[in-house]
Design an enzyme around this catalytic site. Sequence first.
Site, PDB file in Angstrom:
ATOM      1  N   ILE A  14       0.834  -1.204   0.000  1.00 55.62           N
ATOM      2  CA  ILE A  14       0.000   0.000   0.000  1.00 55.62           C
ATOM      3  C   ILE A  14       0.869   1.255   0.000  1.00 55.62           C
ATOM      4  CG2 ILE A  14      -1.635   1.316   1.423  1.00 55.62           C
ATOM      5  CD1 ILE A  14      -2.772  -1.464   2.351  1.00 55.62           C
ATOM      6  N   ASP A  53      13.823   2.220  10.383  1.00 53.14           N
ATOM      7  CA  ASP A  53      12.937   1.382  11.200  1.00 53.14           C
ATOM      8  C   ASP A  53      12.141   2.319  12.099  1.00 53.14           C
ATOM      9  OD1 ASP A  53      11.719  -0.214  13.066  1.00 53.14           O
ATOM     10  OD2 ASP A  53      13.539  -1.266  13.698  1.00 53.14           O
ATOM     11  N   VAL A  54      10.840   2.431  11.867  1.00 53.43           N
ATOM     12  CA  VAL A  54      10.052   3.415  12.626  1.00 53.43           C
ATOM     13  C   VAL A  54       9.944   3.055  14.111  1.00 53.43           C
ATOM     14  CG1 VAL A  54       8.713   4.158  10.620  1.00 53.43           C
ATOM     15  CG2 VAL A  54       7.799   2.326  12.104  1.00 53.43           C
ATOM     16  N   ASN A  80       2.564   4.855   7.065  1.00 54.83           N
ATOM     17  CA  ASN A  80       2.000   3.621   6.502  1.00 54.83           C
ATOM     18  C   ASN A  80       2.638   2.357   7.089  1.00 54.83           C
ATOM     19  OD1 ASN A  80       0.911   1.823   4.114  1.00 54.83           O
ATOM     20  ND2 ASN A  80       3.149   1.606   4.086  1.00 54.83           N
ATOM     21  N   TYR A 148      -2.939  -6.711  16.743  1.00 60.39           N
ATOM     22  CA  TYR A 148      -3.075  -5.869  15.556  1.00 60.39           C
ATOM     23  C   TYR A 148      -4.300  -4.951  15.650  1.00 60.39           C
ATOM     24  CZ  TYR A 148      -3.670  -4.350  10.770  1.00 60.39           C
ATOM     25  OH  TYR A 148      -3.828  -3.573   9.650  1.00 60.39           O
TER      26      TYR A 148
HETATM   27  N1  LIG Z   1      -3.209  -5.255   3.421  1.00 65.29           N
HETATM   28  C1  LIG Z   1      -4.301  -5.056   4.135  1.00 65.29           C
HETATM   29  O1  LIG Z   1      -5.304  -5.777   4.031  1.00 65.29           O
HETATM   30  C2  LIG Z   1      -4.364  -3.907   5.120  1.00 65.29           C
HETATM   31  C3  LIG Z   1      -5.616  -3.578   5.659  1.00 65.29           C
HETATM   32  C4  LIG Z   1      -5.707  -2.537   6.556  1.00 65.29           C
HETATM   33  C5  LIG Z   1      -4.577  -1.829   6.892  1.00 65.29           C
HETATM   34  N2  LIG Z   1      -3.375  -2.163   6.364  1.00 65.29           N
HETATM   35  C6  LIG Z   1      -2.212  -1.380   6.782  1.00 65.29           C
HETATM   36  O2  LIG Z   1      -1.578  -0.846   5.645  1.00 65.29           O
HETATM   37  C7  LIG Z   1      -0.179  -0.675   5.915  1.00 65.29           C
HETATM   38  C8  LIG Z   1       0.626  -1.300   4.807  1.00 65.29           C
HETATM   39  O3  LIG Z   1       0.281  -2.670   4.728  1.00 65.29           O
HETATM   40  P1  LIG Z   1       0.603  -3.594   3.478  1.00 65.29           P
HETATM   41  O4  LIG Z   1      -0.516  -4.538   3.365  1.00 65.29           O
HETATM   42  O5  LIG Z   1       0.990  -2.764   2.305  1.00 65.29           O
HETATM   43  O6  LIG Z   1       1.861  -4.407   4.036  1.00 65.29           O
HETATM   44  P2  LIG Z   1       3.137  -5.053   3.357  1.00 65.29           P
HETATM   45  O7  LIG Z   1       3.544  -6.110   4.317  1.00 65.29           O
HETATM   46  O8  LIG Z   1       2.946  -5.391   1.922  1.00 65.29           O
HETATM   47  O9  LIG Z   1       4.197  -3.853   3.439  1.00 65.29           O
HETATM   48  C9  LIG Z   1       4.595  -3.337   4.669  1.00 65.29           C
HETATM   49  C10 LIG Z   1       5.833  -2.478   4.484  1.00 65.29           C
HETATM   50  O10 LIG Z   1       6.150  -1.919   5.764  1.00 65.29           O
HETATM   51  C11 LIG Z   1       7.545  -2.063   5.973  1.00 65.29           C
HETATM   52  N3  LIG Z   1       7.842  -2.094   7.400  1.00 65.29           N
HETATM   53  C12 LIG Z   1       7.625  -3.105   8.277  1.00 65.29           C
HETATM   54  N4  LIG Z   1       8.120  -2.796   9.478  1.00 65.29           N
HETATM   55  C13 LIG Z   1       8.646  -1.552   9.360  1.00 65.29           C
HETATM   56  C14 LIG Z   1       9.311  -0.686  10.277  1.00 65.29           C
HETATM   57  N5  LIG Z   1       9.547  -1.065  11.537  1.00 65.29           N
HETATM   58  N6  LIG Z   1       9.714   0.524   9.826  1.00 65.29           N
HETATM   59  C15 LIG Z   1       9.483   0.908   8.548  1.00 65.29           C
HETATM   60  N7  LIG Z   1       8.870   0.129   7.645  1.00 65.29           N
HETATM   61  C16 LIG Z   1       8.464  -1.095   8.060  1.00 65.29           C
HETATM   62  C17 LIG Z   1       7.900  -3.384   5.290  1.00 65.29           C
HETATM   63  O11 LIG Z   1       9.296  -3.489   5.039  1.00 65.29           O
HETATM   64  C18 LIG Z   1       7.054  -3.306   4.032  1.00 65.29           C
HETATM   65  O12 LIG Z   1       7.720  -2.632   2.984  1.00 65.29           O
HETATM   66  C19 LIG Z   1       0.055  -1.285   7.304  1.00 65.29           C
HETATM   67  O13 LIG Z   1       0.043  -0.273   8.284  1.00 65.29           O
HETATM   68  C20 LIG Z   1      -1.150  -2.208   7.468  1.00 65.29           C
HETATM   69  O14 LIG Z   1      -1.453  -2.448   8.821  1.00 65.29           O
HETATM   70  C21 LIG Z   1      -3.241  -3.194   5.476  1.00 65.29           C
END
Ligand SMILES: NC(=O)c1ccc[n+]([C@@H]2O[C@H](COP(=O)([O-])OP(=O)(O)OC[C@H]3O[C@@H](n4cnc5c(N)ncnc54)[C@H](O)[C@@H]3O)[C@@H](O)[C@H]2O)c1
Length: 244
Positions: A14, A53-54, A80, A148
């Site tokens: 995302i 790393d956030v 994000n 979560y």
């Molecule tokens: N995919 C879904 O269904 C969904 C639904 C609701 C919310 N979200 C939220 O959307 C956001 C992105 O999710 P996604 O599905 O794209 O995930 P994803 O796993 O495809 O990507 C997550 C990214 O975050 C990075 N990341 C992880 N830990 C980190 C840290 N400590 N510091 C910096 N970066 C870090 C990873 O390296 C990765 O590039 C998240 O906050 C997730 O909770 C996702």
Amino acid sequence: MSRIAIITGAAQGIGFAIAEGFAARGDHVVIADPRGAAAAAATLPRAIGIGCDVADPASVDAMVAEVMARHGRIDVLVNNAGIFTSLLPGPLEEITPEAWRRVMSVNVDGLFHTARAVVPHMKAQGQGAILHIGSATAFKGNPLMLHYVTSKAAVLGLTRSMARELGPHGIRVNNLAPGYTLSDGMLANDVQLARGRQKNIDERAMKRDMMPADLVGAALFLCGDQAGMITGQTLVVDGGVFMH
Ligand SMILES: NC(=O)c1ccc[n+]([C@@H]2O[C@H](COP(=O)([O-])OP(=O)(O)OC[C@H]3O[C@@H](n4cnc5c(N)ncnc54)[C@H](O)[C@@H]3O)[C@@H](O)[C@H]2O)c1
């Protein structure tokens, strides 16, 4: 106007889709991610990747200092980065305290760390936009993912409180809450795919998969001038599962 936009966790999924959206409108994008930041940034115009790393405040401070040294301002922060797609569902008594803390350290502490580092610069500029990526799960209270869901519920309070505190400085704070999205991480998790993909299509008003690109318009809008009087709000984008 071309803006400077930091997007955490944007090496894939995302976050990367949102980064593409900002880049396409001419903004300078900073991809802040501990894995693959430089490679992802290399695929976008005017983008840089910074390993970050956030969960680690020193890492966040260093990333923000690098952005300020390079660009001299920060207009947009998209929080994000989050731990979700690597998680497996399970009863709360099987969630270890370490797993609980790790989810909180990224999904909640991380938002505080980035805001703490960026806000002084936005205050000095007298303007800025912060967008949290929360989750619709905070409204639904999904079972078997207690750490979560709790972390994403915290984002609601964080958004409202930050919005009131920062509004007088010209800084808006909103929360985009996606539903189940076929991000890169999700596509790599067979358990979550089997558990959620068809179920979510069934529950939606819009009967199709939701992709990262489906979130980009809302993210750009909430960070843009057309949303100049929108702050403290949560926008659910989930194809019409949760309606409020
Ligand atoms: N995919 C879904 O269904 C969904 C639904 C609701 C919310 N979200 C939220 O959307 C956001 C992105 O999710 P996604 O599905 O794209 O995930 P994803 O796993 O495809 O990507 C997550 C990214 O975050 C990075 N990341 C992880 N830990 C980190 C840290 N400590 N510091 C910096 N970066 C870090 C990873 O390296 C990765 O590039 C998240 O906050 C997730 O909770 C996702």
